[in-house]
Design a protein around this motif. Sequence first.
Motif, PDB file in Angstrom:
ATOM      1  N   SER A   1      43.252  69.184  41.683  1.00 48.48           N
ATOM      2  CA  SER A   1      41.851  68.651  42.071  1.00 48.48           C
ATOM      3  C   SER A   1      41.103  70.402  42.414  1.00 48.48           C
ATOM      4  O   SER A   1      39.500  70.144  42.056  1.00 48.48           O
ATOM      5  CB  SER A   1      41.820  67.895  43.964  1.00 48.48           C
ATOM      6  OG  SER A   1      41.016  68.391  44.271  1.00 48.48           O
TER       7      SER A   1
ATOM      8  N   ARG B   1      48.699  66.918  43.107  1.00 47.66           N
ATOM      9  CA  ARG B   1      46.939  66.981  42.420  1.00 47.66           C
ATOM     10  C   ARG B   1      46.299  67.469  43.290  1.00 47.66           C
ATOM     11  O   ARG B   1      45.106  67.367  42.918  1.00 47.66           O
ATOM     12  CB  ARG B   1      46.562  65.091  42.964  1.00 47.66           C
ATOM     13  CG  ARG B   1      47.804  64.023  42.382  1.00 47.66           C
ATOM     14  CD  ARG B   1      47.827  63.999  40.867  1.00 47.66           C
ATOM     15  NE  ARG B   1      46.115  63.949  40.462  1.00 47.66           N
ATOM     16  CZ  ARG B   1      45.500  62.858  40.720  1.00 47.66           C
ATOM     17  NH1 ARG B   1      46.713  61.256  40.638  1.00 47.66           N
ATOM     18  NH2 ARG B   1      44.886  62.411  40.353  1.00 47.66           N
TER      19      ARG B   1
ATOM     20  N   THR C   1      44.046  62.351  46.400  1.00 48.12           N
ATOM     21  CA  THR C   1      45.405  63.293  47.369  1.00 48.12           C
ATOM     22  C   THR C   1      44.962  63.284  49.292  1.00 48.12           C
ATOM     23  O   THR C   1      45.701  64.654  49.652  1.00 48.12           O
ATOM     24  CB  THR C   1      45.390  64.553  46.882  1.00 48.12           C
ATOM     25  OG1 THR C   1      44.015  65.442  47.033  1.00 48.12           O
ATOM     26  CG2 THR C   1      45.966  64.040  45.158  1.00 48.12           C
TER      27      THR C   1
ATOM     28  N   GLY D   1      38.975  69.888  47.908  1.00 48.74           N
ATOM     29  CA  GLY D   1      38.013  69.610  45.957  1.00 48.74           C
ATOM     30  C   GLY D   1      36.958  68.486  46.777  1.00 48.74           C
ATOM     31  O   GLY D   1      36.367  68.479  45.462  1.00 48.74           O
ATOM     32  N   LEU D   2      37.921  67.271  47.476  1.00 51.69           N
ATOM     33  CA  LEU D   2      36.426  66.126  47.044  1.00 51.69           C
ATOM     34  C   LEU D   2      35.204  66.114  47.276  1.00 51.69           C
ATOM     35  O   LEU D   2      34.457  66.604  47.029  1.00 51.69           O
ATOM     36  CB  LEU D   2      37.638  65.396  48.213  1.00 51.69           C
ATOM     37  CG  LEU D   2      36.944  63.664  48.591  1.00 51.69           C
ATOM     38  CD1 LEU D   2      37.369  62.965  49.360  1.00 51.69           C
ATOM     39  CD2 LEU D   2      35.533  63.949  49.393  1.00 51.69           C
TER      40      LEU D   2
ATOM     41  N   SER E   1      33.540  68.890  44.685  1.00 56.50           N
ATOM     42  CA  SER E   1      33.212  68.070  43.865  1.00 56.50           C
ATOM     43  C   SER E   1      31.644  66.984  44.148  1.00 56.50           C
ATOM     44  O   SER E   1      30.687  67.262  43.501  1.00 56.50           O
ATOM     45  CB  SER E   1      34.501  67.681  43.074  1.00 56.50           C
ATOM     46  OG  SER E   1      35.330  68.321  42.775  1.00 56.50           O
TER      47      SER E   1
ATOM     48  N   SER F   1      39.943  62.752  42.677  1.00 59.70           N
ATOM     49  CA  SER F   1      41.797  63.670  42.444  1.00 59.70           C
ATOM     50  C   SER F   1      41.394  63.777  44.527  1.00 59.70           C
ATOM     51  O   SER F   1      42.464  64.052  44.330  1.00 59.70           O
ATOM     52  CB  SER F   1      41.218  64.393  41.250  1.00 59.70           C
ATOM     53  OG  SER F   1      42.550  64.934  41.815  1.00 59.70           O
ATOM     54  N   GLY F   2      40.534  64.250  44.461  1.00 61.72           N
ATOM     55  CA  GLY F   2      40.455  64.464  45.542  1.00 61.72           C
ATOM     56  C   GLY F   2      41.014  63.802  47.054  1.00 61.72           C
ATOM     57  O   GLY F   2      41.762  63.822  47.905  1.00 61.72           O
TER      58      GLY F   2
ATOM     59  N   GLY G   1      37.138  65.587  39.774  1.00 64.49           N
ATOM     60  CA  GLY G   1      37.378  66.440  40.399  1.00 64.49           C
ATOM     61  C   GLY G   1      37.485  65.573  42.252  1.00 64.49           C
ATOM     62  O   GLY G   1      38.535  65.597  42.779  1.00 64.49           O
ATOM     63  N   TYR G   2      36.730  65.171  42.190  1.00 68.21           N
ATOM     64  CA  TYR G   2      36.068  64.490  43.488  1.00 68.21           C
ATOM     65  C   TYR G   2      37.283  63.133  43.919  1.00 68.21           C
ATOM     66  O   TYR G   2      38.300  63.182  44.724  1.00 68.21           O
ATOM     67  CB  TYR G   2      34.700  63.623  43.347  1.00 68.21           C
ATOM     68  CG  TYR G   2      34.886  62.099  44.420  1.00 68.21           C
ATOM     69  CD1 TYR G   2      34.244  62.657  45.393  1.00 68.21           C
ATOM     70  CD2 TYR G   2      34.567  61.358  44.322  1.00 68.21           C
ATOM     71  CE1 TYR G   2      34.004  61.689  46.819  1.00 68.21           C
ATOM     72  CE2 TYR G   2      34.497  59.899  44.878  1.00 68.21           C
ATOM     73  CZ  TYR G   2      34.308  60.420  46.083  1.00 68.21           C
ATOM     74  OH  TYR G   2      34.255  59.412  46.929  1.00 68.21           O
TER      75      TYR G   2
END
Length: 211
Positions: A162, A158, A196, A201-202, A205, A192-193, A189-190
């Motif tokens: 991300s 993940r 994980t 990535g958070l 995104s 997913s970040g 993407g947010y």
Amino acid sequence: ITDRIQIYAHKIRAANVLTQYQKAVDISLEVLQKAGFPIPAHPSGIELTMTYIKIKKNLKPENIGSLINLPEMKDPLMISISSILALLAISAYYISKKLYAYTIFKRAILSLKYGHCSIQSTNYVGLAIIMCNHFGDYETGYNLGKLAIQLGKKFKDRMYESICIFFHYTFVAHWKEPMASVLEGLKKGYLSGLETGHLEGLCFSLSQYDL
């Protein structure tokens, strides 16, 4: 040798974190040379062109989807080299666009020859950006970006998923999808970040979504 490569990898990561990108490049090139996978510090235009030609025949839009079926990379040395190349791409981006592109191309060749490992997903989205921004090949770039996300899902990684979602929907997807779809992708993407704990990535995104 793979154990020694991991020691070098920690040194490269530390240099990148400290924005010592030239140092990170120098260490990367040194360890790749020792591993039998030399990369020129200053690739020529001819070297870039010849490397690009090697991968272009495998990157027809109608064939890219089938690359998901390449075997899993099993060779420990090649997996270690893949991790160093991924780190080199980060630092090379800030030092030399030619070295960055050459590294991306060599990573693609490595995948085509030895198969995929989870970290290789990030290379396809890097290649997607090059295809769109430098060659104007939006169809190929878009398909490569989607492939990158699919590989992240295939390997159930993940964190890389991300990263790929962020770069695909920030730099690639807008050439082929309406803005509503792009924003929905950045939201994924947010999330997913968030799931994980991958803060980069958070935040990336979320920042693009807010724009």
